[in-house]
Design a protein around this motif. Structure first.
Motif, PDB file in Angstrom:
ATOM      1  N   GLN A 204     -20.660  10.063 -27.725  1.00 17.02           N
ATOM      2  CA  GLN A 204     -21.876   9.260 -27.683  1.00 17.02           C
ATOM      3  C   GLN A 204     -21.604   7.972 -26.908  1.00 17.02           C
ATOM      4  O   GLN A 204     -20.449   7.593 -26.694  1.00 17.02           O
ATOM      5  CB  GLN A 204     -22.354   8.909 -29.098  1.00 17.02           C
ATOM      6  CG  GLN A 204     -22.894  10.098 -29.878  1.00 17.02           C
ATOM      7  CD  GLN A 204     -23.392   9.699 -31.257  1.00 17.02           C
ATOM      8  OE1 GLN A 204     -22.792   8.854 -31.928  1.00 17.02           O
ATOM      9  NE2 GLN A 204     -24.474  10.315 -31.699  1.00 17.02           N
ATOM     10  N   THR A 205     -22.672   7.328 -26.509  1.00 14.93           N
ATOM     11  CA  THR A 205     -22.565   6.028 -25.869  1.00 14.93           C
ATOM     12  C   THR A 205     -23.572   5.090 -26.508  1.00 14.93           C
ATOM     13  O   THR A 205     -24.626   5.530 -27.003  1.00 14.93           O
ATOM     14  CB  THR A 205     -22.778   6.156 -24.346  1.00 14.93           C
ATOM     15  OG1 THR A 205     -22.512   4.917 -23.713  1.00 14.93           O
ATOM     16  CG2 THR A 205     -24.181   6.617 -24.019  1.00 14.93           C
ATOM     17  N   ASN A 206     -23.236   3.809 -26.551  1.00 12.05           N
ATOM     18  CA  ASN A 206     -24.028   2.817 -27.273  1.00 12.05           C
ATOM     19  C   ASN A 206     -24.873   1.944 -26.353  1.00 12.05           C
ATOM     20  O   ASN A 206     -24.623   1.854 -25.148  1.00 12.05           O
ATOM     21  CB  ASN A 206     -23.101   1.933 -28.117  1.00 12.05           C
ATOM     22  CG  ASN A 206     -22.612   2.623 -29.364  1.00 12.05           C
ATOM     23  OD1 ASN A 206     -23.364   2.862 -30.289  1.00 12.05           O
ATOM     24  ND2 ASN A 206     -21.322   2.966 -29.387  1.00 12.05           N
ATOM     25  N   PHE A 207     -25.839   1.297 -26.946  1.00  7.54           N
ATOM     26  CA  PHE A 207     -26.781   0.423 -26.238  1.00  7.54           C
ATOM     27  C   PHE A 207     -26.038  -0.507 -25.273  1.00  7.54           C
ATOM     28  O   PHE A 207     -25.028  -1.111 -25.614  1.00  7.54           O
ATOM     29  CB  PHE A 207     -27.574  -0.407 -27.242  1.00  7.54           C
ATOM     30  CG  PHE A 207     -28.628  -1.281 -26.622  1.00  7.54           C
ATOM     31  CD1 PHE A 207     -29.906  -0.798 -26.415  1.00  7.54           C
ATOM     32  CD2 PHE A 207     -28.348  -2.593 -26.244  1.00  7.54           C
ATOM     33  CE1 PHE A 207     -30.895  -1.597 -25.844  1.00  7.54           C
ATOM     34  CE2 PHE A 207     -29.321  -3.402 -25.679  1.00  7.54           C
ATOM     35  CZ  PHE A 207     -30.595  -2.902 -25.474  1.00  7.54           C
ATOM     36  N   GLY A 208     -26.583  -0.616 -24.062  1.00  6.16           N
ATOM     37  CA  GLY A 208     -26.020  -1.532 -23.080  1.00  6.16           C
ATOM     38  C   GLY A 208     -24.865  -0.968 -22.283  1.00  6.16           C
ATOM     39  O   GLY A 208     -24.310  -1.668 -21.419  1.00  6.16           O
ATOM     40  N   ALA A 209     -24.491   0.278 -22.546  1.00  7.06           N
ATOM     41  CA  ALA A 209     -23.383   0.884 -21.800  1.00  7.06           C
ATOM     42  C   ALA A 209     -23.761   1.020 -20.331  1.00  7.06           C
ATOM     43  O   ALA A 209     -24.844   1.490 -19.998  1.00  7.06           O
ATOM     44  CB  ALA A 209     -23.036   2.248 -22.387  1.00  7.06           C
ATOM     45  N   ASP A 210     -22.863   0.624 -19.449  1.00  6.19           N
ATOM     46  CA  ASP A 210     -23.079   0.808 -18.020  1.00  6.19           C
ATOM     47  C   ASP A 210     -22.682   2.225 -17.632  1.00  6.19           C
ATOM     48  O   ASP A 210     -21.599   2.712 -18.000  1.00  6.19           O
ATOM     49  CB  ASP A 210     -22.271  -0.211 -17.221  1.00  6.19           C
ATOM     50  CG  ASP A 210     -22.912  -1.585 -17.244  1.00  6.19           C
ATOM     51  OD1 ASP A 210     -24.163  -1.660 -17.258  1.00  6.19           O
ATOM     52  OD2 ASP A 210     -22.174  -2.595 -17.245  1.00  6.19           O
ATOM     53  N   LEU A 211     -23.563   2.873 -16.876  1.00  2.68           N
ATOM     54  CA  LEU A 211     -23.389   4.269 -16.503  1.00  2.68           C
ATOM     55  C   LEU A 211     -23.644   4.440 -15.011  1.00  2.68           C
ATOM     56  O   LEU A 211     -24.439   3.694 -14.426  1.00  2.68           O
ATOM     57  CB  LEU A 211     -24.364   5.154 -17.282  1.00  2.68           C
ATOM     58  CG  LEU A 211     -24.342   5.011 -18.806  1.00  2.68           C
ATOM     59  CD1 LEU A 211     -25.577   5.660 -19.411  1.00  2.68           C
ATOM     60  CD2 LEU A 211     -23.072   5.631 -19.378  1.00  2.68           C
ATOM     61  N   THR A 212     -22.986   5.396 -14.409  1.00  3.90           N
ATOM     62  CA  THR A 212     -23.276   5.772 -13.027  1.00  3.90           C
ATOM     63  C   THR A 212     -23.956   7.131 -13.041  1.00  3.90           C
ATOM     64  O   THR A 212     -23.388   8.109 -13.538  1.00  3.90           O
ATOM     65  CB  THR A 212     -21.992   5.846 -12.188  1.00  3.90           C
ATOM     66  OG1 THR A 212     -21.372   4.564 -12.160  1.00  3.90           O
ATOM     67  CG2 THR A 212     -22.305   6.278 -10.761  1.00  3.90           C
ATOM     68  N   VAL A 213     -25.170   7.186 -12.520  1.00  7.11           N
ATOM     69  CA  VAL A 213     -25.912   8.447 -12.455  1.00  7.11           C
ATOM     70  C   VAL A 213     -25.468   9.211 -11.213  1.00  7.11           C
ATOM     71  O   VAL A 213     -25.556   8.702 -10.093  1.00  7.11           O
ATOM     72  CB  VAL A 213     -27.430   8.196 -12.416  1.00  7.11           C
ATOM     73  CG1 VAL A 213     -28.179   9.518 -12.284  1.00  7.11           C
ATOM     74  CG2 VAL A 213     -27.876   7.454 -13.669  1.00  7.11           C
ATOM     75  N   ILE A 214     -24.993  10.432 -11.424  1.00  6.66           N
ATOM     76  CA  ILE A 214     -24.465  11.251 -10.348  1.00  6.66           C
ATOM     77  C   ILE A 214     -25.483  12.297  -9.897  1.00  6.66           C
ATOM     78  O   ILE A 214     -25.612  12.577  -8.703  1.00  6.66           O
ATOM     79  CB  ILE A 214     -23.155  11.915 -10.801  1.00  6.66           C
ATOM     80  CG1 ILE A 214     -22.124  10.820 -11.092  1.00  6.66           C
ATOM     81  CG2 ILE A 214     -22.631  12.912  -9.762  1.00  6.66           C
ATOM     82  CD1 ILE A 214     -20.955  11.259 -11.920  1.00  6.66           C
ATOM     83  N   GLU A 215     -26.211  12.855 -10.841  1.00  8.35           N
ATOM     84  CA  GLU A 215     -27.263  13.816 -10.495  1.00  8.35           C
ATOM     85  C   GLU A 215     -28.362  13.752 -11.541  1.00  8.35           C
ATOM     86  O   GLU A 215     -28.086  13.589 -12.732  1.00  8.35           O
ATOM     87  CB  GLU A 215     -26.722  15.252 -10.427  1.00  8.35           C
ATOM     88  CG  GLU A 215     -27.800  16.254 -10.010  1.00  8.35           C
ATOM     89  CD  GLU A 215     -27.372  17.714 -10.080  1.00  8.35           C
ATOM     90  OE1 GLU A 215     -28.240  18.584  -9.868  1.00  8.35           O
ATOM     91  OE2 GLU A 215     -26.194  17.990 -10.362  1.00  8.35           O
ATOM     92  N   GLU A 216     -29.599  13.889 -11.089  1.00 11.69           N
ATOM     93  CA  GLU A 216     -30.747  14.016 -11.982  1.00 11.69           C
ATOM     94  C   GLU A 216     -31.291  15.438 -11.853  1.00 11.69           C
ATOM     95  O   GLU A 216     -31.480  15.935 -10.732  1.00 11.69           O
ATOM     96  CB  GLU A 216     -31.824  12.993 -11.635  1.00 11.69           C
ATOM     97  CG  GLU A 216     -31.369  11.560 -11.841  1.00 11.69           C
ATOM     98  CD  GLU A 216     -32.430  10.546 -11.459  1.00 11.69           C
ATOM     99  OE1 GLU A 216     -33.421  10.426 -12.209  1.00 11.69           O
ATOM    100  OE2 GLU A 216     -32.274   9.902 -10.401  1.00 11.69           O
ATOM    101  N   ARG A 217     -31.525  16.069 -12.991  1.00 11.72           N
ATOM    102  CA  ARG A 217     -32.002  17.449 -12.994  1.00 11.72           C
ATOM    103  C   ARG A 217     -33.022  17.589 -14.115  1.00 11.72           C
ATOM    104  O   ARG A 217     -32.669  17.558 -15.289  1.00 11.72           O
ATOM    105  CB  ARG A 217     -30.831  18.408 -13.194  1.00 11.72           C
ATOM    106  CG  ARG A 217     -31.129  19.842 -12.824  1.00 11.72           C
ATOM    107  CD  ARG A 217     -29.925  20.742 -13.029  1.00 11.72           C
ATOM    108  NE  ARG A 217     -28.775  20.410 -12.205  1.00 11.72           N
ATOM    109  CZ  ARG A 217     -27.627  21.078 -12.216  1.00 11.72           C
ATOM    110  NH1 ARG A 217     -27.483  22.133 -13.026  1.00 11.72           N
ATOM    111  NH2 ARG A 217     -26.626  20.712 -11.433  1.00 11.72           N
TER     112      ARG A 217
END
Length: 287
Positions: A60-73
């Motif tokens: 899981q990941t918590n509020f405010g986590a920085d993420l890199t989006v690699i693909e949207e499907r």
């Protein structure tokens, strides 16, 4: 903090789908397309990282986590977490593109969000330990969040804690949840990671990664050492006691180390694999 891990033999740490990979993997991993990725941030209290669209939860990941989006499907996005390099599918509706500077982390097991700086009002949300927030102003004992609402200032920190063992102990009573990383539910590696990162110590997400990352130590155990079994990890509180999230009681408990070693071995979940000592010089980003 060290850069997000990349391991093209481990799907959990490989920022690529069957269609798209991060540009940094060009020449290392063959894919039809490559991308620089798009920055995003988790906008809900906690969300599952799934191994496939609509599939099982890995972490899981918590509020405010920085993420890199690699693909949207469809309604899902494949992301890599900046915190530890973990990759997986997450529901796109949970992601935000507004990225104000992070100023604080939630440092208590959990906190409530209020519509105004008034503890007598009905809460409008909750956040777990480790949630990253942007505070825009303070009023009395409350801090206003850029994302909306107010939280008690005493539940926020701008600096890492000094003792990961104390953070682990604060999560006593949290129910066990496979892949969980929050006060609402946590597993063994989630407890270890939350406690170490809250103390400013970089830590990967799963127990096998943790065992491979930290150096081996022999007893006597010190507070903050990690103790390992196949698929399981605990944290030493001193030379004789440990704390862990365990399906044995479906919660976070403290046990005598030698008693736990014997119990786990007798249950067929051994053998004990020894201890590792996290590197306190490998600092995790904070807040």
């Amino acid at each position: 903090m060290t850069a997000p891990a990349v391991n093209t033999t481990d799907r959990r740490l490989t920022p690529a789908t069957d269609r798209v990979a991060l540009e940094s993997l060009r020449g290392l991993l063959e894919r039809p397309a490559y991308t620089a990725g798009t920055p995003a941030r988790l906008g809900v209290a906690v969300a599952d990282l799934c191994r496939e669209i609509g599939g099982a939860r890995d972490r899981q990941t918590n509020f405010g986590a920085d993420l890199t989006v690699i693909e949207e499907r469809g309604d899902w996005s494949f992301v890599q977490a900046a915190l530890d390099g973990y990759c997986g599918w997450i529901e796109s509706r949970f992601l935000g593109r507004d990225l104000p500077a992070i100023t604080h982390r939630v440092s208590t097991p959990a906190t409530h969000i209020y519509p105004e700086a008034n503890l007598k009002l009905r809460e409008i949300g909750s956040l777990s330990m480790g949630a990253r927030v942007s505070v825009t102003e303070t009023q009395g004992k409350f801090s206003r969040l850029a994302s909306g609402g107010w939280v008690p200032s005493m539940h926020l920190a701008t600096h890492a804690a000094s003792d990961p063992g104390a953070l682990a102990e604060s999560l006593m009573g949290t129910p066990y949840l496979w892949g969980g990383n929050s006060r609402w539910g946590i597993d063994c590696s989630g407890l270890a990671q939350a406690s170490l990162i809250g103390a400013g110590i970089a830590c990967p997400g799963d127990s096998d990664m943790q065992r491979d990352t930290f150096p081996v130590v022999e007893g006597p155990y010190q507070r903050g050492d990690l103790l390992f079994w196949p698929g399981h990890v605990a944290m030493a509180l001193d030379a004789g006691r440990m704390i862990h999230a365990t399906a044995f009681v479906m919660g976070v408990i403290i046990e005598d180390i030698e008693t736990a070693i014997a119990r786990i071995d007798a249950g067929g979940d051994g053998p004990f694999l020894g201890a590792r000592r996290p590197d306190r010089t490998d600092h995790a980003a904070f807040p």
